[in-house]
Design an enzyme around this catalytic site. Sequence first.
Site, mmCIF file in Angstrom:
data_model
loop_
_atom_site.group_PDB
_atom_site.id
_atom_site.type_symbol
_atom_site.label_atom_id
_atom_site.label_comp_id
_atom_site.label_asym_id
_atom_site.label_seq_id
_atom_site.Cartn_x
_atom_site.Cartn_y
_atom_site.Cartn_z
ATOM 1 C CD1 TRP A 81 -32.311 153.357 132.076
ATOM 2 C CD2 TRP A 81 -34.029 152.565 130.905
ATOM 3 N NE1 TRP A 81 -31.955 152.122 131.594
ATOM 4 C CE2 TRP A 81 -32.995 151.609 130.866
ATOM 5 C CE3 TRP A 81 -35.215 152.254 130.229
ATOM 6 C CZ2 TRP A 81 -33.099 150.399 130.187
ATOM 7 C CZ3 TRP A 81 -35.315 151.042 129.540
ATOM 8 C CH2 TRP A 81 -34.272 150.137 129.544
ATOM 9 C CG ASN A 201 -35.692 147.323 130.994
ATOM 10 O OD1 ASN A 201 -36.015 147.011 129.859
ATOM 11 N ND2 ASN A 201 -34.497 147.025 131.502
ATOM 12 C CD GLU A 202 -34.690 143.255 129.511
ATOM 13 O OE1 GLU A 202 -33.829 143.033 130.382
ATOM 14 O OE2 GLU A 202 -34.471 143.150 128.283
ATOM 15 C CE1 TYR A 298 -30.180 142.544 123.619
ATOM 16 C CE2 TYR A 298 -32.146 142.307 124.970
ATOM 17 C CZ TYR A 298 -31.256 143.099 124.291
ATOM 18 O OH TYR A 298 -31.422 144.461 124.279
ATOM 19 C CD GLU A 341 -34.069 146.243 125.827
ATOM 20 O OE1 GLU A 341 -33.229 145.331 125.968
ATOM 21 O OE2 GLU A 341 -34.434 146.958 126.759
#
Length: 429
Positions: A81, A201-202, A298, A341
Amino acid sequence: MRSFLSLILLTFLGVVLSQGNDARPPLGFVQSKNGKFVLNGKLFNFVGANSYWLPLLTSKEDVHTTFKEMQGAGVKVLRTWGFNAINGSELAGALESGLTYYQLWNSTDWTLNEGPQGLKRLDYVVDTAGQYGIKIILAFTNNWVGYGGAELYINWIAGAGKTHDVFYSDPAITKSYQKYVKAIVNRYKNSPNIFAWELMNEARCLGDLPSGPNCAPASGTPLLSKWYKAQSDYVRSLDPNHMITTGGEGHFFWQGENAGYYYDGNFVSDYNFNGQAGEDFDADLALENIDFATYHIYPEYWYSNLNHPGTNWTVKDWGLKWIQAHADAAAKAGKPVILEEFGVSGLQNKTDIYPAWVDLALKTKHAGILPWQFGQLGLKESGGNRVIKYADLLVDGASPNDGLAIYRNQTTVWNIFKNAAKVQEGRSK
Ligand SMILES: *[C@@H]1O[C@H](CO)[C@@H](O)[C@H](O)[C@H]1NC(C)=O
Ligand SMILES: *[C@@H]1O[C@H](CO)[C@@H](O)[C@H](O)[C@H]1NC(C)=O
Ligand SMILES: *[C@@H]1O[C@H](CO)[C@@H](O)[C@H](O)[C@H]1NC(C)=O
Ligand SMILES: *[C@@H]1O[C@H](CO)[C@@H](O)[C@H](O)[C@H]1NC(C)=O
Ligand SMILES: *[C@@H]1O[C@H](CO)[C@@H](O)[C@H](O)[C@H]1NC(C)=O
């Protein structure tokens, strides 16, 4: 004579221009070219590590220990990050606990912390990475509240009661985000230790706040794609040399039967495929200043009905399908793709599933594979025991474990990635 001269001139200009267009980046910078990463004239394929907690460590020795372990595992790229923001109300506690923070919010504006408990820690990580042959993907903010992402911009600038998607549409928020981006990019733009910039992020239409009605491409207003374009163009204007990527989970905006799956014989429209989440993987990847694709996996956390009777999918198979879909889309776009990820719960599940996922990612020529997340043993700061923030703890020298950390003592799983790193190294010529 005249025309001959101008021909020479034109030829000369043409050479100069084509050299200009083809300009090599400075030595040590990775480039995206014809669907591949190139570093100093060679292909660059890698296994990487996710570790958001590395710049949160207070001990330089522990930073070295971690990079050394990564190097030993064959890791070439670290993703971490580039943000750590706190609220004014958290400052006293942060000073007491030694929590790393770069941005301090206490009004519609934030102040930058360039001190030893702030960006100096990120400087140390960026500088040290190079000693271990590792380059860094740095994300500018978070879709989620963790470590102070979009929600702080929304709450402080747009005010309470707003939906998450105002992050992508409010001009004052964009200005504030860009001010932070500029501070980070200018700080490291000459460093070959940066692999790429990551916009968020995302990014999704919803975060820990709900989504508004006018964000998803499915609603006819591709707000997130527009934001990706504007922000990638902005970063490019600051830094012509480093690559830029989204940091997205890889949601598609597909139509008809492709926009979902069958469960108990019924069609279920699915936000991973129907454009509801906000991304449009194919369109976003086509943007001029998005140099490569990212996506995450995920399935256990995204679906409650995998591995159950009534569904066509197991967790493993769903992941395989998702990997293939992104490899195909990236090949079509002519840009590299990284599996940025992924995680499944439990050591046995990891042992059962990761080899198949990693194999397919290698077979489909993924340029990068980064499991979530890197685990480190033997950290020494605070005697190896410390509360960092939230549930992130150092316990007996082990880095934070959300159930997905992979430590060296978990030999079978560890070696899946160590071996994959060797395959990627062999493809880096
Ligand atoms: C935040 O703002 C409040 C109200 O203006 C002030 O009392 C407080 O000292 C500020 N805190 C920090 C950390 O700046
Ligand atoms: C600041 O942090 C406090 C404590 O976590 C939280 O209650 C508050 O809502 C935050 N303020 C903003 C504007 O995000
Ligand atoms: C599996 O998918 C097919 C369509 O591809 C569908 O016809 C069938 O009903 C599905 N099976 C179950 C158990 O949902
Ligand atoms: C392994 O995965 C299954 C199915 O996704 C899940 O129900 C189970 O809890 C997982 N095992 C562990 C130890 O987490
Ligand atoms: C490996 O280390 C972690 C972190 O200390 C620990 O939780 C785990 O029990 C150890 N052993 C194995 C085989 O995972």
